[in-house]
Write an enzyme that holds these catalytic residues in place. Structure first.
Site, PDB file in Angstrom:
ATOM      1  N   TYR A 158       0.833  -1.203   0.000  1.00  0.00           N
ATOM      2  CA  TYR A 158       0.000   0.000   0.000  1.00  0.00           C
ATOM      3  C   TYR A 158       0.872   1.258   0.000  1.00  0.00           C
ATOM      4  O   TYR A 158       1.395   1.653   1.058  1.00  0.00           O
ATOM      5  CB  TYR A 158      -0.886   0.030   1.248  1.00  0.00           C
ATOM      6  CG  TYR A 158      -2.044  -0.933   1.250  1.00  0.00           C
ATOM      7  CD1 TYR A 158      -2.393  -1.669   0.120  1.00  0.00           C
ATOM      8  CD2 TYR A 158      -2.806  -1.100   2.394  1.00  0.00           C
ATOM      9  CE1 TYR A 158      -3.457  -2.536   0.130  1.00  0.00           C
ATOM     10  CE2 TYR A 158      -3.880  -1.968   2.421  1.00  0.00           C
ATOM     11  CZ  TYR A 158      -4.210  -2.686   1.284  1.00  0.00           C
ATOM     12  OH  TYR A 158      -5.278  -3.548   1.312  1.00  0.00           O
ATOM     13  N   LYS A 217      -1.295  -8.242  -2.552  1.00  0.00           N
ATOM     14  CA  LYS A 217      -2.562  -7.526  -2.416  1.00  0.00           C
ATOM     15  C   LYS A 217      -2.317  -6.042  -2.637  1.00  0.00           C
ATOM     16  O   LYS A 217      -1.465  -5.441  -1.965  1.00  0.00           O
ATOM     17  CB  LYS A 217      -3.164  -7.740  -1.027  1.00  0.00           C
ATOM     18  CG  LYS A 217      -4.447  -6.942  -0.795  1.00  0.00           C
ATOM     19  CD  LYS A 217      -4.868  -6.963   0.672  1.00  0.00           C
ATOM     20  CE  LYS A 217      -6.084  -6.072   0.899  1.00  0.00           C
ATOM     21  NZ  LYS A 217      -6.411  -5.905   2.334  1.00  0.00           N
TER      22      LYS A 217
END
Length: 307
Positions: free
Chosen positions: A171, A204
């Site tokens: 992220y 992810k």
């Protein structure tokens, strides 16, 4: 075992048999087992966002056992959560649904532009609790990213030696990135590449927008006419950035939103060659019956049963 799962496993031939076996277990489990697509239920929001924000919309979610049952009954490929939650249900559920132990977390009690999560679980914990994998968040772009990369490298070595799948939440945050830039297509693709280079088994990332954040990257995207106009095109580029699609890339469900908006994103991920979704708040923040119906629809879209 399906030919698609065999193909995916062939990309990980350098790993030891334990990693391949656990990855196969995740790929073959649940409603989408054998398709090469994944839907994972992650519930780390209690630590990351606070219990009220996370579970008040559906108070049953205050109980970690609720999430194990939801993942199992919905037919998810796996359930991911921090140490305390996994400890609550591992004895009953570790043999029923693959578990991913989240190994680092941060809270929101101190406002910081550059988060530095704490190590909150170990490979030994994952083995003790019967987990198939271990998860770790990195924040590319933050001041202390080098420390996160070094911590991740140690975790990757230890986890793979023990036969565990490594799932990396990548992220981008902080530094010179704008808020819009955190989900810019060039930045998300970069984040996927970093996680792949760090040895992630599964990556992810957030679903990228059409925005281009980095001036040098923008020039390359324009010069080489990289298509990024649609969700499917952007997903295809992110997957391409993870070793030309030879690393599993799954996409965050993000904040709770309208069902049709979510289903539109799922179609874009599917059509762009994405491997699936890791959907937390859009699943557990609704009543159980609604959550099961919602997840069934998501899985049917990924399976190509509905458009």
């Amino acid at each position: 075992m399906s030919s698609r799962v065999r193909e995916i496993l062939s990309w990980y031939r350098s790993e030891n048999p334990g990693v391949i076996a656990n990855l196969a277990r995740i790929l073959n489990h649940g409603r989408l087992g054998g398709t090469g697509k994944l839907v994972i239920l992650p519930v780390d929001q209690g630590f990351e966002h606070g219990p009220g924000r996370s579970f008040a919309p559906n108070p049953a979610g205050y109980d970690p056992l609720y999430h194990f049952r939801l993942a199992l009954d919905a037919g998810c490929n796996a359930h991911a959560a921090p140490l305390g939650s996994i400890e609550m249900g591992a004895a009953e559920y570790a043999w029923q649904v693959p578990l991913i132990l989240k190994a680092n977390s941060h809270d929101l009690l101190y406002d910081e532009a550059d988060p530095m999560p704490a190590l909150t679980a170990t490979v030994d914990d994952a083995l003790r609790l019967g987990c198939a994998g271990i998860g770790f968040t990195i924040y590319p772009g933050t001041r202390d990213r080098r420390m996160l990369y070094e911590d991740l490298r140690e975790l990757v070595c230890e986890a793979k030696a023990a036969g565990l799948v490594v799932v990396v939440w990548s992220y981008p945050r902080g530094g010179g990135l704008s808020k819009e830039g955190e989900t810019a297509i060039d930045v998300v693709a970069y984040a996927a590449q970093i996680a792949a280079q760090m040895g992630a088994t599964m990556i992810k990332v957030k679903l990228p927008s059409e925005h281009l954040e980095l001036p040098a990257a923008a020039k390359a995207y324009q010069r080489y006419e990289i298509p990024i106009a649609t969700i499917a095109e952007r997903v295809q580029h992110v997957v391409q950035s993870a070793f030309d699609g030879k690393r599993i890339v799954i996409f965050s469900g993000g904040a709770a939103k309208d069902d049709q908006e979510v289903f539109g994103e799922i179609r874009g991920i599917r059509d762009g060659g994405g491997f699936g979704s890791i959907i937390g708040r859009n699943s557990f923040q609704r009543p159980r019956d609604e959550a099961l119906t919602f997840l069934e629809t998501v899985m049917r879209i990924y399976a190509g049963e509905i458009d």
